[in-house]
Write a protein that holds these residues in place. Sequence first.
Motif, PDB file in Angstrom:
ATOM      1  N   GLY B  13     -25.344 -12.713 -20.933  1.00 51.81           N
ATOM      2  CA  GLY B  13     -25.918 -11.460 -21.392  1.00 51.81           C
ATOM      3  C   GLY B  13     -26.927 -11.582 -22.504  1.00 51.81           C
ATOM      4  N   VAL B  14     -27.525 -12.764 -22.688  1.00 51.71           N
ATOM      5  CA  VAL B  14     -28.453 -12.945 -23.803  1.00 51.71           C
ATOM      6  C   VAL B  14     -29.892 -12.583 -23.425  1.00 51.71           C
ATOM      7  N   GLY B  15     -30.171 -12.462 -22.119  1.00 58.42           N
ATOM      8  CA  GLY B  15     -31.523 -12.096 -21.697  1.00 58.42           C
ATOM      9  C   GLY B  15     -32.206 -13.112 -20.789  1.00 58.42           C
ATOM     10  N   LYS B  16     -31.435 -13.932 -20.091  1.00 56.38           N
ATOM     11  CA  LYS B  16     -32.012 -14.932 -19.178  1.00 56.38           C
ATOM     12  C   LYS B  16     -32.790 -14.274 -18.055  1.00 56.38           C
ATOM     13  N   THR B  17     -32.138 -13.328 -17.390  1.00 55.75           N
ATOM     14  CA  THR B  17     -32.764 -12.718 -16.220  1.00 55.75           C
ATOM     15  C   THR B  17     -33.987 -11.902 -16.636  1.00 55.75           C
ATOM     16  N   THR B  18     -33.867 -11.172 -17.732  1.00 53.76           N
ATOM     17  CA  THR B  18     -35.002 -10.428 -18.282  1.00 53.76           C
ATOM     18  C   THR B  18     -36.172 -11.374 -18.540  1.00 53.76           C
ATOM     19  N   THR B  19     -35.868 -12.521 -19.152  1.00 56.19           N
ATOM     20  CA  THR B  19     -36.895 -13.514 -19.477  1.00 56.19           C
ATOM     21  C   THR B  19     -37.502 -14.111 -18.221  1.00 56.19           C
ATOM     22  N   PHE B  39     -29.834 -18.060  -9.185  1.00 55.53           N
ATOM     23  CA  PHE B  39     -28.666 -18.925  -8.965  1.00 55.53           C
ATOM     24  C   PHE B  39     -27.355 -18.206  -9.275  1.00 55.53           C
ATOM     25  N   ASP B  40     -27.438 -16.950  -9.649  1.00 53.64           N
ATOM     26  CA  ASP B  40     -26.231 -16.249 -10.086  1.00 53.64           C
ATOM     27  C   ASP B  40     -25.494 -15.669  -8.889  1.00 53.64           C
ATOM     28  N   VAL B  41     -24.832 -16.556  -8.133  1.00 45.80           N
ATOM     29  CA  VAL B  41     -24.139 -16.122  -6.915  1.00 45.80           C
ATOM     30  C   VAL B  41     -23.052 -15.119  -7.272  1.00 45.80           C
ATOM     31  N   LEU B  48     -32.906  -6.673  -8.887  1.00 43.23           N
ATOM     32  CA  LEU B  48     -32.904  -5.358  -9.535  1.00 43.23           C
ATOM     33  C   LEU B  48     -33.983  -5.278 -10.606  1.00 43.23           C
ATOM     34  N   MET B  49     -34.117  -6.344 -11.370  1.00 45.05           N
ATOM     35  CA  MET B  49     -35.111  -6.353 -12.446  1.00 45.05           C
ATOM     36  C   MET B  49     -36.519  -6.257 -11.880  1.00 45.05           C
ATOM     37  N   LEU B  50     -36.706  -6.763 -10.659  1.00 49.32           N
ATOM     38  CA  LEU B  50     -38.026  -6.699 -10.030  1.00 49.32           C
ATOM     39  C   LEU B  50     -38.182  -5.436  -9.173  1.00 49.32           C
ATOM     40  N   PRO B 121     -26.892 -18.879 -13.934  1.00 49.57           N
ATOM     41  CA  PRO B 121     -25.773 -18.024 -14.345  1.00 49.57           C
ATOM     42  C   PRO B 121     -25.316 -18.448 -15.737  1.00 49.57           C
ATOM     43  N   ALA B 122     -24.539 -17.579 -16.399  1.00 47.00           N
ATOM     44  CA  ALA B 122     -23.993 -17.929 -17.713  1.00 47.00           C
ATOM     45  C   ALA B 122     -22.961 -19.033 -17.542  1.00 47.00           C
ATOM     46  N   GLY B 123     -22.553 -19.617 -18.666  1.00 43.27           N
ATOM     47  CA  GLY B 123     -21.504 -20.629 -18.630  1.00 43.27           C
ATOM     48  C   GLY B 123     -22.071 -22.034 -18.585  1.00 43.27           C
ATOM     49  N   LEU B 178     -36.178 -17.394 -28.439  1.00 50.66           N
ATOM     50  CA  LEU B 178     -35.267 -16.558 -29.224  1.00 50.66           C
ATOM     51  C   LEU B 178     -35.550 -15.107 -28.862  1.00 50.66           C
ATOM     52  N   THR B 179     -34.523 -14.382 -28.420  1.00 51.09           N
ATOM     53  CA  THR B 179     -34.771 -13.003 -28.001  1.00 51.09           C
ATOM     54  C   THR B 179     -33.773 -12.049 -28.644  1.00 51.09           C
ATOM     55  N   ARG B 180     -34.083 -10.757 -28.523  1.00 49.59           N
ATOM     56  CA  ARG B 180     -33.349  -9.691 -29.210  1.00 49.59           C
ATOM     57  C   ARG B 180     -33.440  -9.902 -30.721  1.00 49.59           C
ATOM     58  N   TYR B 181     -34.604 -10.367 -31.177  1.00 53.95           N
ATOM     59  CA  TYR B 181     -34.803 -10.663 -32.592  1.00 53.95           C
ATOM     60  C   TYR B 181     -35.134  -9.377 -33.333  1.00 53.95           C
ATOM     61  N   VAL B 208     -40.634 -15.826 -29.510  1.00 54.93           N
ATOM     62  CA  VAL B 208     -39.641 -14.964 -30.147  1.00 54.93           C
ATOM     63  C   VAL B 208     -39.877 -13.562 -29.594  1.00 54.93           C
ATOM     64  N   ILE B 209     -38.868 -13.001 -28.922  1.00 52.55           N
ATOM     65  CA  ILE B 209     -39.001 -11.677 -28.317  1.00 52.55           C
ATOM     66  C   ILE B 209     -38.228 -10.683 -29.177  1.00 52.55           C
ATOM     67  N   PRO B 210     -38.892  -9.636 -29.630  1.00 53.68           N
ATOM     68  CA  PRO B 210     -38.165  -8.682 -30.478  1.00 53.68           C
ATOM     69  C   PRO B 210     -37.141  -7.872 -29.683  1.00 53.68           C
ATOM     70  N   GLU B 211     -36.126  -7.422 -30.371  1.00 55.83           N
ATOM     71  CA  GLU B 211     -35.194  -6.449 -29.794  1.00 55.83           C
ATOM     72  C   GLU B 211     -36.014  -5.217 -29.474  1.00 55.83           C
ATOM     73  N   ILE B 215     -37.497  -2.809 -23.201  1.00 50.65           N
ATOM     74  CA  ILE B 215     -36.877  -3.742 -22.250  1.00 50.65           C
ATOM     75  C   ILE B 215     -35.785  -3.031 -21.456  1.00 50.65           C
ATOM     76  N   LEU B 216     -34.998  -2.264 -22.141  1.00 48.32           N
ATOM     77  CA  LEU B 216     -33.955  -1.496 -21.452  1.00 48.32           C
ATOM     78  C   LEU B 216     -34.556  -0.572 -20.409  1.00 48.32           C
ATOM     79  N   LYS B 217     -35.572   0.171 -20.850  1.00 43.39           N
ATOM     80  CA  LYS B 217     -36.225   1.102 -19.932  1.00 43.39           C
ATOM     81  C   LYS B 217     -36.799   0.366 -18.731  1.00 43.39           C
ATOM     82  N   ALA B 218     -37.508  -0.728 -19.036  1.00 39.17           N
ATOM     83  CA  ALA B 218     -38.164  -1.474 -17.970  1.00 39.17           C
ATOM     84  C   ALA B 218     -37.152  -1.994 -16.958  1.00 39.17           C
ATOM     85  N   SER B 219     -36.039  -2.537 -17.457  1.00 38.75           N
ATOM     86  CA  SER B 219     -35.118  -3.102 -16.468  1.00 38.75           C
ATOM     87  C   SER B 219     -34.418  -2.009 -15.679  1.00 38.75           C
ATOM     88  N   ASN B 220     -34.229  -0.868 -16.284  1.00 41.18           N
ATOM     89  CA  ASN B 220     -33.665   0.238 -15.509  1.00 41.18           C
ATOM     90  C   ASN B 220     -34.611   0.704 -14.412  1.00 41.18           C
TER      91      ASN B 220
HETATM   92  N1  LIG Z   1     -35.292  -8.251 -26.222  1.00 40.41           N
HETATM   93  C1  LIG Z   1     -34.358  -7.368 -25.785  1.00 40.41           C
HETATM   94  N2  LIG Z   1     -34.196  -6.184 -26.408  1.00 40.41           N
HETATM   95  C2  LIG Z   1     -33.258  -5.308 -25.995  1.00 40.41           C
HETATM   96  N3  LIG Z   1     -32.450  -5.510 -24.952  1.00 40.41           N
HETATM   97  C3  LIG Z   1     -32.551  -6.672 -24.275  1.00 40.41           C
HETATM   98  C4  LIG Z   1     -33.509  -7.666 -24.644  1.00 40.41           C
HETATM   99  N4  LIG Z   1     -33.394  -8.707 -23.789  1.00 40.41           N
HETATM  100  C5  LIG Z   1     -32.412  -8.379 -22.924  1.00 40.41           C
HETATM  101  N5  LIG Z   1     -31.904  -7.164 -23.203  1.00 40.41           N
HETATM  102  C6  LIG Z   1     -30.810  -6.480 -22.493  1.00 40.41           C
HETATM  103  O1  LIG Z   1     -29.663  -7.293 -22.495  1.00 40.41           O
HETATM  104  C7  LIG Z   1     -28.939  -7.140 -21.292  1.00 40.41           C
HETATM  105  C8  LIG Z   1     -28.679  -8.468 -20.656  1.00 40.41           C
HETATM  106  O2  LIG Z   1     -29.901  -9.045 -20.236  1.00 40.41           O
HETATM  107  P1  LIG Z   1     -29.992 -10.048 -19.032  1.00 40.41           P
HETATM  108  O3  LIG Z   1     -29.339  -9.514 -17.813  1.00 40.41           O
HETATM  109  O4  LIG Z   1     -31.407 -10.488 -18.927  1.00 40.41           O
HETATM  110  O5  LIG Z   1     -29.114 -11.230 -19.598  1.00 40.41           O
HETATM  111  P2  LIG Z   1     -28.618 -12.519 -18.846  1.00 40.41           P
HETATM  112  O6  LIG Z   1     -28.615 -13.601 -19.843  1.00 40.41           O
HETATM  113  O7  LIG Z   1     -29.383 -12.737 -17.594  1.00 40.41           O
HETATM  114  O8  LIG Z   1     -27.124 -12.123 -18.473  1.00 40.41           O
HETATM  115  P3  LIG Z   1     -26.124 -12.922 -17.512  1.00 40.41           P
HETATM  116  O9  LIG Z   1     -25.581 -14.022 -18.352  1.00 40.41           O
HETATM  117  O10 LIG Z   1     -25.102 -11.903 -17.153  1.00 40.41           O
HETATM  118  O11 LIG Z   1     -26.924 -13.394 -16.354  1.00 40.41           O
HETATM  119  C9  LIG Z   1     -29.770  -6.218 -20.409  1.00 40.41           C
HETATM  120  O12 LIG Z   1     -29.237  -4.945 -20.493  1.00 40.41           O
HETATM  121  C10 LIG Z   1     -31.141  -6.271 -21.029  1.00 40.41           C
HETATM  122  O13 LIG Z   1     -31.835  -5.071 -20.824  1.00 40.41           O
END
Ligand SMILES: Nc1ncnc2c1ncn2[C@@H]1O[C@H](COP(=O)(O)OP(=O)(O)OP(=O)(O)O)[C@@H](O)[C@H]1O
Lengths: 234, 270
Positions: B13-19, B39-41, B48-50, B121-123, B178-181, B208-211, B215-220
């Motif tokens: 949940g740190v932002g891999k897929t978003t990135t 790879f996240d089977v 969804l993000m796309l 995937p995470a882990g 570094l994201t969600r900074y 460095v990607i700011p919080e 991003i929330l809006k875009a992924s929705n």
């Molecule tokens: N820079 C950011 N600012 C705010 N929210 C963010 C940011 N980056 C990611 N998020 C939010 O964090 C959540 C998790 O993001 P994401 O799915 O990309 O993580 P992930 O690392 O792929 O998760 P997983 O480990 O489950 O695959 C999403 O709701 C996303 O919108």
Amino acid sequence: MADAAQPRLNLVTLPLKLRGTSLPATLLQPMTAQVPVLIKALEKRLQEGSALLGKAPLVIELGHLQEAFDLAGFQSECERLNIRLLAVRSSDPQQQTLAKQLGLMALNTQERPANAANQEELARTQVHEGTVRSGQQIIQDKGDLVILGGVNPGAEVLASGQIHIYGPLRGRALAGIHGDRQARIFTLQLAAELVAIAGSYQTNFNGDSQAGEGAVTIWLEKERLLYRQLTPAG
Amino acid sequence: MAKIIVITSGKGGVGKTTTCASLGTGLALRGYKTVMIDFDVGLRNLDLMLGCERRVVYDLINVIQGEASLHQALIRDKRADDLFLLPASQTRDKDALTLEGVEQVLQALTLDFDYILCDSPAGIERGAQLAMYFADEAILVTNPEISSVRDTDRVIGLLQAKTQAAKNGGKVAEHLLLTRYNTQRVVEGEMLSLEDVQDILAVPLVGVIPESESILKASNQGVPVIHETTAAASIAYQDAVSRLLGEECPLKFVEPEKQGFFSRMFGGRK
Ligand SMILES: Nc1ncnc2c1ncn2[C@@H]1O[C@H](COP(=O)(O)OP(=O)(O)OP(=O)(O)O)[C@@H](O)[C@H]1O
Ligand SMILES: [Mg+2]
């Protein structure tokens, strides 16, 4: 050995220890292959009270003799005289086989057995390039360990000897894991999760805020871990 | 020959897929033929993000098991012509993902593409190790908090031990993202600073990607944030793409925002 009140890490329990060593033995270099002549000379030495023959085991060197040597005959004469014949030193394979058949050790002329045993024990220094990451463990079982980088939280470095860390120590470092109380730990910055020397350990070893800043050395004194700065604080 | 880049983190949940979605889009918009492999089977979400989840017919495991051709499984992005997605399977068993299968798919893709992005995937288990195994480079997605930094550190250890590059005596090139900074929270001591993170990880920084709200809006909405060209997060991702391509550009969004006269007068509200 350990103070019962002190926490001890039981890192390694060894059922035995092996040490390379050289024990005294007397080397006999016969100038003749005629056993009766040799025995007569030995008897004379014994009468004179030779300590070399009475106490230490005997090794006979046969490599340089031209004629055949009656090893079995020599062995039984030694038994009679109460001389402990232990081994034959020779590079001749036939003589080596014969010696073994007679229950003696066969030593090669080239190899110095004491050296071979020592080499097995020779301490080495292991150098690890780069930071040790969380979940990684670097062990140097015999000797010192040098880390060219930091030791991160969740990482662990262990050595039977000293540990040198050219970076911050933020994880765990255990020196003297086989009980060497003289072992030390050196690091450029101290903020350790755990530090141990010869089993005496302390968690959250980060010194006081000032001393933790620079390079420090850690040692063991009366079951206590002490540290001192190596460079004056900036 | 494509460059294979794994987007990985250890912590979830740190932002891999978003990135992955934004970097993939950024590379494609610059004319590089790019494919992203999910790879996240079991937890398909790159689609969804796309915003292409309804167009998924076949997935990575179908291809590995010979039930579909790569050509059938690849989905072309509707916004960036040079961007493709190979989706993950939501229903199949993770064990269907094999090292040999992944290697074959990558070998086939490498002929036609410039970049292959593997969304891990995470882990640190099998799935994550498969995603990183054939990588040339790795983007280490990290949040400015201790648990995320610790997990990233651990993943770097895996990259240095359990990849093809490492086994051949080489090295996977590492990039820290570094994201969600949130500079304000750094100032207030609630978050690790960029310096803190770099001090521990000692990995070159790619961005460095700011919080950010956008991003929330875009992924929705199913639109990678990089498309929203004026948003801070978009600019930060565009810069990260540039650095990935070897260009130099100064860091943005790492200094706390200068407070205006009025907000200083009347105090910043939390
Ligand atoms: N820079 C950011 N600012 C705010 N929210 C963010 C940011 N980056 C990611 N998020 C939010 O964090 C959540 C998790 O993001 P994401 O799915 O990309 O993580 P992930 O690392 O792929 O998760 P997983 O480990 O489950 O695959 C999403 O709701 C996303 O919108
Ligand atoms: Mg994801």
